[in-house]
Design a protein around this motif. Structure first.
Motif, PDB file in Angstrom:
ATOM      1  N   VAL A 224       0.876  -1.176   0.000  1.00  0.00           N
ATOM      2  CA  VAL A 224       0.000   0.000   0.000  1.00  0.00           C
ATOM      3  C   VAL A 224       0.915   1.229   0.000  1.00  0.00           C
ATOM      4  O   VAL A 224       1.511   1.563   1.024  1.00  0.00           O
ATOM      5  N   PHE A 225       1.008   1.869  -1.153  1.00  0.00           N
ATOM      6  CA  PHE A 225       1.984   2.951  -1.293  1.00  0.00           C
ATOM      7  C   PHE A 225       1.367   4.318  -0.963  1.00  0.00           C
ATOM      8  O   PHE A 225       0.236   4.617  -1.367  1.00  0.00           O
ATOM      9  N   VAL A 226       2.130   5.094  -0.204  1.00  0.00           N
ATOM     10  CA  VAL A 226       1.771   6.476   0.087  1.00  0.00           C
ATOM     11  C   VAL A 226       3.009   7.336  -0.136  1.00  0.00           C
ATOM     12  O   VAL A 226       4.136   6.834  -0.149  1.00  0.00           O
ATOM     13  N   GLN A 227       2.763   8.618  -0.298  1.00  0.00           N
ATOM     14  CA  GLN A 227       3.873   9.562  -0.418  1.00  0.00           C
ATOM     15  C   GLN A 227       4.228  10.003   0.998  1.00  0.00           C
ATOM     16  O   GLN A 227       3.448  10.717   1.635  1.00  0.00           O
ATOM     17  N   GLY A 228       5.371   9.562   1.515  1.00  0.00           N
ATOM     18  CA  GLY A 228       5.629   9.838   2.919  1.00  0.00           C
ATOM     19  C   GLY A 228       7.066   9.667   3.341  1.00  0.00           C
ATOM     20  O   GLY A 228       7.929   9.242   2.577  1.00  0.00           O
ATOM     21  N   ASP A 229       7.295   9.979   4.596  1.00  0.00           N
ATOM     22  CA  ASP A 229       8.594   9.834   5.253  1.00  0.00           C
ATOM     23  C   ASP A 229       8.536   8.568   6.098  1.00  0.00           C
ATOM     24  O   ASP A 229       7.763   8.487   7.053  1.00  0.00           O
ATOM     25  N   SER A 230       9.345   7.602   5.761  1.00  0.00           N
ATOM     26  CA  SER A 230       9.270   6.293   6.410  1.00  0.00           C
ATOM     27  C   SER A 230       9.510   6.384   7.915  1.00  0.00           C
ATOM     28  O   SER A 230       8.770   5.783   8.706  1.00  0.00           O
ATOM     29  N   ASP A 231      10.513   7.148   8.338  1.00  0.00           N
ATOM     30  CA  ASP A 231      10.831   7.253   9.763  1.00  0.00           C
ATOM     31  C   ASP A 231       9.694   7.906  10.541  1.00  0.00           C
ATOM     32  O   ASP A 231       9.341   7.460  11.643  1.00  0.00           O
ATOM     33  N   GLN A 232       9.117   8.958   9.968  1.00  0.00           N
ATOM     34  CA  GLN A 232       8.036   9.657  10.668  1.00  0.00           C
ATOM     35  C   GLN A 232       6.775   8.803  10.740  1.00  0.00           C
ATOM     36  O   GLN A 232       6.087   8.794  11.770  1.00  0.00           O
ATOM     37  N   LEU A 233       6.448   8.100   9.680  1.00  0.00           N
ATOM     38  CA  LEU A 233       5.265   7.238   9.713  1.00  0.00           C
ATOM     39  C   LEU A 233       5.455   6.090  10.706  1.00  0.00           C
ATOM     40  O   LEU A 233       4.505   5.686  11.394  1.00  0.00           O
ATOM     41  N   GLU A 264     -11.682   8.472  -0.808  1.00  0.00           N
ATOM     42  CA  GLU A 264     -11.753   9.003   0.547  1.00  0.00           C
ATOM     43  C   GLU A 264     -12.252  10.442   0.477  1.00  0.00           C
ATOM     44  O   GLU A 264     -11.686  11.275  -0.234  1.00  0.00           O
ATOM     45  N   LEU A 265     -13.327  10.742   1.205  1.00  0.00           N
ATOM     46  CA  LEU A 265     -13.929  12.076   1.119  1.00  0.00           C
ATOM     47  C   LEU A 265     -12.943  13.170   1.517  1.00  0.00           C
ATOM     48  O   LEU A 265     -12.968  14.272   0.964  1.00  0.00           O
ATOM     49  N   ALA A 266     -12.068  12.879   2.485  1.00  0.00           N
ATOM     50  CA  ALA A 266     -11.138  13.899   2.960  1.00  0.00           C
ATOM     51  C   ALA A 266     -10.159  14.329   1.874  1.00  0.00           C
ATOM     52  O   ALA A 266      -9.660  15.457   1.878  1.00  0.00           O
ATOM     53  N   PHE A 267      -9.883  13.411   0.901  1.00  0.00           N
ATOM     54  CA  PHE A 267      -8.891  13.720  -0.143  1.00  0.00           C
ATOM     55  C   PHE A 267      -9.503  13.759  -1.540  1.00  0.00           C
ATOM     56  O   PHE A 267      -8.826  14.128  -2.508  1.00  0.00           O
ATOM     57  N   ARG A 268     -10.779  13.342  -1.623  1.00  0.00           N
ATOM     58  CA  ARG A 268     -11.448  13.249  -2.923  1.00  0.00           C
ATOM     59  C   ARG A 268     -10.640  12.369  -3.877  1.00  0.00           C
ATOM     60  O   ARG A 268     -10.465  12.676  -5.055  1.00  0.00           O
ATOM     61  N   GLY A 269     -10.128  11.288  -3.359  1.00  0.00           N
ATOM     62  CA  GLY A 269      -9.329  10.361  -4.151  1.00  0.00           C
ATOM     63  C   GLY A 269      -9.055   9.124  -3.324  1.00  0.00           C
ATOM     64  O   GLY A 269      -9.558   8.964  -2.203  1.00  0.00           O
ATOM     65  N   PRO A 270      -8.247   8.190  -3.826  1.00  0.00           N
ATOM     66  CA  PRO A 270      -7.961   6.958  -3.095  1.00  0.00           C
ATOM     67  C   PRO A 270      -7.194   7.238  -1.814  1.00  0.00           C
ATOM     68  O   PRO A 270      -6.279   8.072  -1.774  1.00  0.00           O
ATOM     69  N   GLY A 271      -7.584   6.559  -0.743  1.00  0.00           N
ATOM     70  CA  GLY A 271      -6.940   6.775   0.548  1.00  0.00           C
ATOM     71  C   GLY A 271      -6.757   5.478   1.298  1.00  0.00           C
ATOM     72  O   GLY A 271      -7.242   4.416   0.900  1.00  0.00           O
ATOM     73  N   VAL A 272      -6.022   5.561   2.407  1.00  0.00           N
ATOM     74  CA  VAL A 272      -5.801   4.409   3.273  1.00  0.00           C
ATOM     75  C   VAL A 272      -6.018   4.874   4.707  1.00  0.00           C
ATOM     76  O   VAL A 272      -5.638   5.978   5.086  1.00  0.00           O
ATOM     77  N   ARG A 273      -6.618   3.998   5.494  1.00  0.00           N
ATOM     78  CA  ARG A 273      -6.930   4.329   6.890  1.00  0.00           C
ATOM     79  C   ARG A 273      -6.320   3.271   7.789  1.00  0.00           C
ATOM     80  O   ARG A 273      -6.478   2.071   7.554  1.00  0.00           O
ATOM     81  N   VAL A 274      -5.625   3.721   8.832  1.00  0.00           N
ATOM     82  CA  VAL A 274      -5.066   2.817   9.833  1.00  0.00           C
ATOM     83  C   VAL A 274      -5.739   3.122  11.169  1.00  0.00           C
ATOM     84  O   VAL A 274      -5.691   4.260  11.650  1.00  0.00           O
ATOM     85  N   SER A 340      -7.244   6.916  14.733  1.00  0.00           N
ATOM     86  CA  SER A 340      -7.251   6.664  13.287  1.00  0.00           C
ATOM     87  C   SER A 340      -6.438   7.704  12.541  1.00  0.00           C
ATOM     88  O   SER A 340      -6.530   8.898  12.835  1.00  0.00           O
ATOM     89  N   ILE A 341      -5.648   7.246  11.586  1.00  0.00           N
ATOM     90  CA  ILE A 341      -4.995   8.166  10.657  1.00  0.00           C
ATOM     91  C   ILE A 341      -5.447   7.820   9.243  1.00  0.00           C
ATOM     92  O   ILE A 341      -5.605   6.643   8.894  1.00  0.00           O
ATOM     93  N   MET A 342      -5.702   8.832   8.436  1.00  0.00           N
ATOM     94  CA  MET A 342      -6.102   8.665   7.051  1.00  0.00           C
ATOM     95  C   MET A 342      -5.107   9.400   6.163  1.00  0.00           C
ATOM     96  O   MET A 342      -4.833  10.585   6.391  1.00  0.00           O
ATOM     97  N   LEU A 343      -4.565   8.694   5.168  1.00  0.00           N
ATOM     98  CA  LEU A 343      -3.562   9.262   4.286  1.00  0.00           C
ATOM     99  C   LEU A 343      -3.965   9.040   2.827  1.00  0.00           C
ATOM    100  O   LEU A 343      -4.582   8.024   2.499  1.00  0.00           O
ATOM    101  N   PRO A 344      -3.631   9.985   1.949  1.00  0.00           N
ATOM    102  CA  PRO A 344      -3.891   9.769   0.519  1.00  0.00           C
ATOM    103  C   PRO A 344      -2.913   8.732  -0.041  1.00  0.00           C
ATOM    104  O   PRO A 344      -1.735   8.737   0.308  1.00  0.00           O
ATOM    105  N   ARG A 345      -3.430   7.843  -0.878  1.00  0.00           N
ATOM    106  CA  ARG A 345      -2.546   6.840  -1.503  1.00  0.00           C
ATOM    107  C   ARG A 345      -1.796   7.441  -2.676  1.00  0.00           C
ATOM    108  O   ARG A 345      -2.301   8.291  -3.394  1.00  0.00           O
ATOM    109  N   ALA A 346      -0.562   6.969  -2.852  1.00  0.00           N
ATOM    110  CA  ALA A 346       0.260   7.478  -3.950  1.00  0.00           C
ATOM    111  C   ALA A 346      -0.216   6.832  -5.244  1.00  0.00           C
ATOM    112  O   ALA A 346      -0.534   5.657  -5.274  1.00  0.00           O
TER     113      ALA A 346
END
Length: 346
Positions: A224-233, A264-274, A340-346
């Motif tokens: 599940v790919f996201v645009q992010g910082d691996s250490d921070q996530l 995902e409504l928050a991003f108006r595009g594909p998202g992932v929720r943990v 819960s955290i919700m992030l936009p998928r890359a």
């Protein structure tokens, strides 16, 4: 009467501005000033319009002495309290045309100053307690407990715990500072969030076993790919799971679930929720709006006993903001909590 050019200048100014003539009556007001003091102010004596004593003294001195005067003006509105810096400046030759009174909203600046003062006070308080304990034990070890081996061992254990607490606090402060500095810089790397969650949970399994808590992991097998910082996530997942272990241990289980959404409504595009779910004691939802504030705790004593610094959720919030995501907290007393955290998928 004032020249037409003065009316034009007042109208073009975004700040609330009014003109008090030499006859001490309000000669003109722009739209923001009318919104603040009411549309019927023009032509009335400035005392009847401005009313606040400090502000009246400021205008009176500017009229009488023909000198610029400054004062703070506090007002209470329907939606918020506001603080203004007011400058009363003579207009024309030696104030021949009256005084221009301009209001500059400094509420945000005042709020930031208060936040900084509160932050310094909180840090000082958090460091003072373990430092006082360390100094007390050092004094005891040098005096009454000098030759008491059992007391010395007990005191050294407490001193180590307090020193580790200070070390965690300093580490979290440095981490929070770095995260805040980078908050507006969106990460550019493409990372597998599933792999990050697995690694973070695996690292915390020994902690969970020691606390008698089972970690249940339910995430997709595919990347599940996201645009992010691996250490921070990783830090986000570890903070949330560790919180679940500490404060939800009475439930015996912490579940980590990942769900995908094509829109995902928050991003108006594909998202992932943990979701990090515990079945512990939970807490009153009245605390939720303030949980991400620095040093805010639902239970101060219990949090400190468990080694909490009060900064974990503040760090999570800033990291999620940097990743253009959303952070949500739900809890019901006696039923546990969901972070819960919700992030936009890359």
């Amino acid at each position: 009467m004032i020249p037409e050019i003065s009316h034009s200048i007042l109208s073009g100014m975004p700040l609330p501005v009014l003109l008090v003539g030499r006859n001490e009556r309000v000669a003109a007001m722009n739209a923001p000033a009318r919104a603040m003091f009411g549309p019927a102010g023009v032509g009335r004596h400035y005392i009847a319009v401005l009313r606040q004593p400090a502000l009246l003294d400021c205008v009176e001195e500017a009229l009488r002495l023909c000198q610029v005067r400054r004062v703070r003006y506090l007002t209470t509105g329907i939606s918020r309290d506001a603080t203004y810096e007011v400058i009363a400046s003579p207009l024309g030759t030696r104030g021949s045309e009256g005084v221009v009174v301009a209001f500059s909203d400094i509420s945000e600046r005042e709020q930031m100053g208060q936040i900084r003062r509160d932050f310094v006070a909180n840090v000082s308080h958090e460091l003072k307690t373990p430092l006082t304990a360390l100094l007390g034990f050092i004094e005891t070890l040098r005096g009454p407990a000098r030759n008491d081996a059992a007391a010395r061992e007990r005191f050294l254990e407490i001193m180590e715990r307090e020193a580790m607490r200070m070390n965690r606090l300093v580490s979290d402060l440095l981490s929070l500072s770095r995260v805040e500095a980078e908050e507006r810089m969106r990460p550019e790397s493409r990372v597998d969030l599933g792999a990050i969650v697995r690694a973070a949970v695996q690292a915390l399994r020994p902690v969970a076993q020691e606390a008698g808590v089972e970690i249940a992991l339910n995430i997709p097998s595919e990347p599940v790919f996201v645009q992010g910082d691996s250490d921070q996530l990783t830090q986000v997942i570890q903070n949330l799971v560790e919180n679940g272990i500490k404060y939800g241990a009475s439930g015996g289980e912490v579940r980590v679930m990942m769900t995908l959404s094509d829109r995902e409504l928050a991003f108006r595009g594909p998202g992932v929720r943990v979701d990090v779910i515990d079945r512990g004691e939970g807490f009153d939802p009245v605390h939720i709006p303030r949980l991400t504030e620095r040093f805010y705790r639902v239970d101060n004593h219990r949090s400190r006993e468990m080694g909490g610094t009060g900064l974990g959720l503040a760090i999570v919030k800033h990291i999620v903001n940097r990743h253009r995501g959303r952070f949500r907290i739900d809890s019901t007393p006696g039923e546990g909590s969901i972070f819960s955290i919700m992030l936009p998928r890359a």
